[in-house]
Motif scaffolding. Structure first.
Motif, PDB file in Angstrom:
ATOM      1  N   PRO A  54      36.689  37.180  31.996  1.00 51.29           N
ATOM      2  CA  PRO A  54      35.670  36.908  33.517  1.00 51.29           C
ATOM      3  C   PRO A  54      37.086  36.631  34.649  1.00 51.29           C
ATOM      4  CG  PRO A  54      37.845  34.931  32.085  1.00 51.29           C
ATOM      5  CD  PRO A  54      37.255  37.144  31.535  1.00 51.29           C
ATOM      6  N   THR A  55      36.185  37.169  35.191  1.00 49.96           N
ATOM      7  CA  THR A  55      36.808  36.726  36.981  1.00 49.96           C
ATOM      8  C   THR A  55      37.300  35.288  37.320  1.00 49.96           C
ATOM      9  OG1 THR A  55      34.856  37.974  37.724  1.00 49.96           O
ATOM     10  CG2 THR A  55      36.434  37.027  39.198  1.00 49.96           C
ATOM     11  N   SER A  56      36.742  34.301  36.500  1.00 50.91           N
ATOM     12  CA  SER A  56      37.539  32.610  37.112  1.00 50.91           C
ATOM     13  C   SER A  56      36.566  31.773  36.034  1.00 50.91           C
ATOM     14  CB  SER A  56      37.321  32.305  37.940  1.00 50.91           C
ATOM     15  OG  SER A  56      35.655  31.832  38.082  1.00 50.91           O
ATOM     16  N   GLY A  57      36.919  31.167  35.071  1.00 48.50           N
ATOM     17  CA  GLY A  57      37.118  29.936  33.860  1.00 48.50           C
ATOM     18  C   GLY A  57      37.592  29.947  32.858  1.00 48.50           C
ATOM     19  N   LYS A  58      37.299  29.363  32.268  1.00 50.52           N
ATOM     20  CA  LYS A  58      38.171  29.111  30.531  1.00 50.52           C
ATOM     21  C   LYS A  58      37.333  29.340  29.914  1.00 50.52           C
ATOM     22  CE  LYS A  58      42.182  25.189  30.444  1.00 50.52           C
ATOM     23  NZ  LYS A  58      41.318  24.402  30.264  1.00 50.52           N
TER      24      LYS A  58
END
Ligand code: ADP
Ligand code: ADP
Length: 228
Positions: A54-58
């Motif tokens: 992912p580009t961001s996030g968990k």
């Protein structure tokens, strides 16, 4: 268990294929992922086995934050996930037995354990009588059953399938579906992206619908909900 928190994925070309995804999938669930072509289904499931980051996030899978996982640790993590593709991806020069044994040979299991485990999973998919055949000698449904056997040979906790019945006729698709049901009944989580309306509406399970990289519907025992 699979948890995503505020997950975004922007490809280098600027396409946002995941646009703020929050989801939790419990161990042992059977989940269909539905949505139009280009909705973001494949990206969603590829992120679950670290085929895409992912580009961001968990993204937590079996307690591991796989968005942060070092590349060197990815192969070990992948052993806890089985993956099944629409086009089977079998090795054409290897027999049925060898295609399934391959993953265990890579991790240097003992020959005795390999033989026992390979025959167990081939029995589960009803292909014990075809061990010496090559993929090209099998029907499409049989090839997909080999690829399912290969996906579970390491006893993964999760099996992820991207349109596993996409190349198969309706009767054969139902046969493949029964195989997934059998695996799920042993406690394995199944996440299956599909366009098979008939299967989703007949064999009820949780349905996660994706549109524009977002989860637009998430229902226990849901419907397919689209016309095609
Ligand atoms: P689906 O599986 O629902 O068809 P995908 O996750 O394959 O959806 O694609 C979602 C969007 O991301 C689409 O617009 C697709 O063109 C784009 N996309 C998918 N993979 C890539 C990639 N590797 N590079 C750039 N864009 C991609
Ligand atoms: P279906 O029509 O059910 O998809 P096929 O007609 O392709 O299946 O095959 C029927 C049976 O014949 C299958 O069990 C398959 O393994 C076997 N078979 C098909 N092609 C060959 C081949 N070239 N050599 C040996 N067995 C084959």
């Amino acid at each position: 268990m699979i948890v995503m928190e505020n997950v975004y994925k922007k490809y280098p070309n600027g396409v946002v294929a995941a646009n703020g995804i929050d989801v939790a999938i419990e161990q042992g669930e059977f989940v269909y992922v539905v949505g139009a072509s280009g909705a973001g289904k494949t990206t969603f499931i590829k992120m679950m086995y670290r085929e895409e980051k992912p580009t961001s996030g968990k993204i937590i899978v079996n307690g591991i934050d796989i968005a942060k996982l070092k590349s060197s640790k990815v192969p070990l993590f992948r052993r806890s996930i089985g993956v099944v593709f629409q086009d089977f991806k079998l090795l054409p020069s290897l027999t049925v037995y060898e295609n399934v044994a391959f993953a265990l040979e890579v991790i240097e299991e003992s020959p005795r354990i390999i033989k026992k485990r390979v025959m167990e999973v081939l029995e589960l998919v009803n292909l014990k009588h075809k061990t010496r055949m090559l993929p090209s000698e099998l029907s499409g449904g049989e090839q997909q059953r080999v690829s399912i056997a290969r996906s579970i040979v390491n006893s993964p906790s999760i099996v992820i399938a991207d349109e596993p019945t996409g190349n198969l006729d309706p009767d054969t698709s139902w046969e493949i579906m029964k195989t997934f049901e059998k695996i799920n009944s042993h406690g394995t989580t199944i996440v299956m992206a599909t366009h098979n309306k008939d299967i989703v509406n007949t064999k009820k399970h949780r349905v996660i619908a994706i549109d524009g990289g977002m989860i637009v519907r998430d229902e226990q025992r849901g419907d397919y909900g689209y016309e095609a």
